[in-house]
Design a protein around this motif. Structure first.
Motif, mmCIF file in Angstrom:
data_model
loop_
_atom_site.group_PDB
_atom_site.id
_atom_site.type_symbol
_atom_site.label_atom_id
_atom_site.label_comp_id
_atom_site.label_asym_id
_atom_site.label_seq_id
_atom_site.Cartn_x
_atom_site.Cartn_y
_atom_site.Cartn_z
ATOM 1 N N ALA A 1 0.860 -1.189 0.000
ATOM 2 C CA ALA A 1 0.000 0.000 0.000
ATOM 3 C C ALA A 1 0.892 1.235 0.000
ATOM 4 C CB ALA A 1 -0.947 -0.036 1.198
ATOM 5 N N ASP A 2 0.471 2.302 0.689
ATOM 6 C CA ASP A 2 1.216 3.563 0.668
ATOM 7 C C ASP A 2 2.645 3.389 1.181
ATOM 8 O OD1 ASP A 2 -1.237 4.522 -0.028
ATOM 9 O OD2 ASP A 2 -1.493 5.827 1.696
ATOM 10 N N ALA B 1 1.942 7.650 -12.071
ATOM 11 C CA ALA B 1 0.886 7.332 -13.030
ATOM 12 C C ALA B 1 -0.351 8.189 -12.820
ATOM 13 C CB ALA B 1 0.518 5.857 -12.917
ATOM 14 N N GLY B 2 -0.583 8.607 -11.595
ATOM 15 C CA GLY B 2 -1.680 9.507 -11.277
ATOM 16 C C GLY B 2 -1.152 10.898 -10.985
ATOM 17 N N ARG C 1 -0.710 7.915 -6.802
ATOM 18 C CA ARG C 1 -0.274 9.308 -6.774
ATOM 19 C C ARG C 1 1.003 9.510 -5.966
ATOM 20 N NH1 ARG C 1 -6.425 9.480 -5.198
ATOM 21 N NH2 ARG C 1 -5.437 7.983 -3.802
ATOM 22 N N GLY C 2 1.461 10.776 -5.967
ATOM 23 C CA GLY C 2 2.672 11.113 -5.244
ATOM 24 C C GLY C 2 2.402 11.489 -3.800
ATOM 25 N N ASP D 1 0.522 1.905 -3.750
ATOM 26 C CA ASP D 1 -0.396 3.027 -3.538
ATOM 27 C C ASP D 1 0.452 4.291 -3.402
ATOM 28 O OD1 ASP D 1 -2.839 4.362 -3.284
ATOM 29 O OD2 ASP D 1 -3.674 2.813 -2.017
ATOM 30 N N ASP D 2 -0.097 5.329 -2.792
ATOM 31 C CA ASP D 2 0.509 6.656 -2.830
ATOM 32 C C ASP D 2 1.844 6.733 -2.083
ATOM 33 O OD1 ASP D 2 -1.913 7.531 -4.122
ATOM 34 O OD2 ASP D 2 -2.838 7.505 -2.146
#
Length: 559
Positions: free
Chosen positions: A289-290, A440-441, A421-422, A313-314
């Motif tokens: 995940a993040d 990518a986001g 996302r970042g 994830d982020d």
């Protein structure tokens, strides 16, 4: 600071199920000391769950687990430093590597962290058609089999069916253009595709769909699939109710949840926290995940010279959470619940914190007070305040903690090859500078909503300066533009959810026109930025500056 060798306390490198007991004995010997450094002998240490102490923990944004074995159990320490000496710590799946709770001045440094068998698996696409895919999976690294038409993976102490995958580009190692998360139905998951698996050889499986279901048209042979099958249960580092926590020169290769998660912590510093695949391993993913996640934290959160790569994830997510009001008992009390199951059991604050009551659609404070007491109940948390409640509550009332919102500094960090996302920054104020984003986001994503994740924290001031944004936002589901603000609130009376956004001296490398997508920002200053057109991906439609439902927008020139 007093330095104590781990070997002197019986803690030496090795691969034994009893090593975790030696670790607990060493830590217990240091519990009463202040300002002490535990210096470990260089080597490889293996930690198994069987002999580890267990804790009942409600970990935000993770799946529930009745009891979690813990390797490094750091409760109630003051001024403890653990220096790994360059060692490699290997954990055996069903175990929480680090739990730091109710401690002050804890410092962790100089080691790497990995799992013997990752909680997820991977494979390579050999051929793909709209309804058929042949995939190679190394059974030695990722044990699997087909059971009643389902693809099932197992490890030392787990066995789970595939429920989701992510496709990575063979050349870039990033999420593949034209794809997204692909969900599959299981006994527990009702949404997704009906995937039928057939074993062709010990390392080959044929995966088929039927009816109107299709794989992504952009899927390609040679691309790699990250198979997600294990619950999100164990972050690598979980810190709760700590102050002055520091991690430095630590490499995380995998975690069965987030790499780092802090709840209700004041003052956290991550320096050269390196989340990336082991260079000696062909594995293409890191944490499940993040990379980092901060919930209801305060003080200053500082992340410097960190790398967040290939996590699922982020990179950084900082937020509080809106606690829905479930009832109004007598007196100055409210019964609070949780908006999302991933927050179940997480405390919304501490006695003395300032809180605000608001409606879920406006998210604008209508009443403030301080918490006097929090009492967990079977059906939620009973919160008592130091001031009388208003006569009537707003529609769909929620409570936000105003005290637990930090200042964030992110400097010299790299975000790339990850899903989504970042940085997500719903916090008091933040500075992001000298960073590289290849996501990518959206690279920067400002949310705020009380309808799904219930993540809170209107940003008073965010400054983005001297950063490089390279080909961001090419998967639509994860952000409308490289910099996106999209809080889900209803406008009222010239009030805006996020206050001020400053974007200056940055470089944007874009494959289409999109740079900004902003909603509900009171003031935006966009100055001295540079933009270079690339051909990395097919262009998506969209304006360069998609700004609506905002206040003042200042720019020095059109890019």
């Amino acid at each position: 600071m007093e330095r104590i060798r781990g070997a002197a306390l019986g803690l030496v490198p090795g691969n034994s199920p009893l090593l975790v007991e030696a670790l607990q004995n060493a830590l217990e010997a240091l519990r009463a000391k202040r300002g002490v450094a535990l210096c470990l002998e260089p080597g490889e240490y293996h930690f198994y769950p069987r002999h580890a102490p267990c804790r009942e923990l409600c970990i935000s944004n993770h799946d529930p687990e009745p009891r979690r074995p813990v390797a490094f159990l750091l409760e109630g320490f003051n001024g403890l430093c653990i220096n790994g000496g360059g060692s490699r710590f290997v954990f055996h799946t069903e175990i929480l590597p680090f739990y730091i709770a109710s401690s002050r001045g804890v410092r962790l440094e100089n080691f790497s962290l990995d799992y013997a068998r990752p909680a997820y698996s991977e494979g390579e696409i050999l051929s793909v058609q709209p309804q058929e895919m042949v995939v190679r999976i190394d059974p030695a690294k990722y044990p699997w089999q087909v059971r009643q038409g389902r693809l099932v993976f197992w490890g030392e102490n787990f066995c789970h069916p595939l429920h989701l995958w992510l496709e990575l580009d063979a050349q870039t190692g990033s999420p593949a253009w034209g794809t997204d998360d692909l969900y599959f139905r299981t006994e527990r998951q009702t949404q997704g595709l009906d995937l039928c698996a057939e074993a062709m050889a010990p390392d080959l499986v044929r995966l088929t769909l039927s009816g109107s279901e299709r794989f992504f048209a952009a899927s390609r042979p040679g691309n790699r699939l990250v198979f997600r099958h294990h619950p999100r249960t164990y972050p690598a580092f979980y810190a709760a109710d700590c102050s002055d926590l520091a991690l430095e020169n630590i490499a995380v290769r995998h975690a069965a949840g987030m790499a780092f998660l802090a709840e209700r912590c004041t003052g956290v510093a991550l320096t050269r926290f390196d989340l990336a695949p082991d260079p000696a391993s062909p594995r293409c993913f890191t944490s499940a995940a993040d990379a980092t996640h901060f919930v209801n934290c305060a003080g200053e959160l500082r992340l410097e010279e960190c790398r967040f790569e290939s996590q699922l994830d982020d990179g950084v997510n900082v937020h509080g959470f809106y606690a829905p009001v479930r009832g109004r008992p007598a007196g100055q009390s409210l019964l609070l619940g949780w908006g999302h199951p991933g927050q179940q059991g997480t405390l919304p604050g501490r006695p003395g914190d300032e809180v605000a009551l608001m409606g879920a659609e406006q998210l604008r404070p209508v009443w403030t007070a301080r918490l006097k007491r929090l009492c967990p109940q079977k059906e939620g948390i009973l919160a008592e305040f130091d001031a009388p409640l208003p006569d009537s509550l707003p529609e769909r009332p929620v409570l936000e903690n105003l005290s637990l919102s930090p200042r964030v500094v992110i400097r010299g960090c790299t975000f790339r090859k990850n899903r989504a996302r970042g940085v997500l920054l719903t916090c008091r104020e933040a500075l992001v500078e000298n960073c590289l984003f290849e996501t990518a986001g959206a690279a920067v994503y400002l949310e705020g909503e009380a309808c799904y994740w219930y993540e809170s924290g209107a940003t008073r001031s965010l400054c983005l300066q001297n950063n490089r944004f390279v080909n961001c936002a090419y998967i639509p589901a994860w952000g409308a533009a490289p910099i996106t603000a999209c809080p889900k609130v209803r406008s009222s009376g010239g009030w805006f959810f996020h206050a001020k956004l400053t974007i200056r001296d940055n470089e944007f490398f874009c494959f289409d026109q999109r740079v900004l997508s902003l909603r509900q920002v009171g003031e935006t200053r966009f100055c001295n930025n540079r933009r270079t057109r690339t051909r990395a991906y097919p262009a998506r439609s969209g304006e360069q500056y998609d700004v609506a439902d905002c206040g003042a927008f200042y720019q020095d020139y059109q890019l």
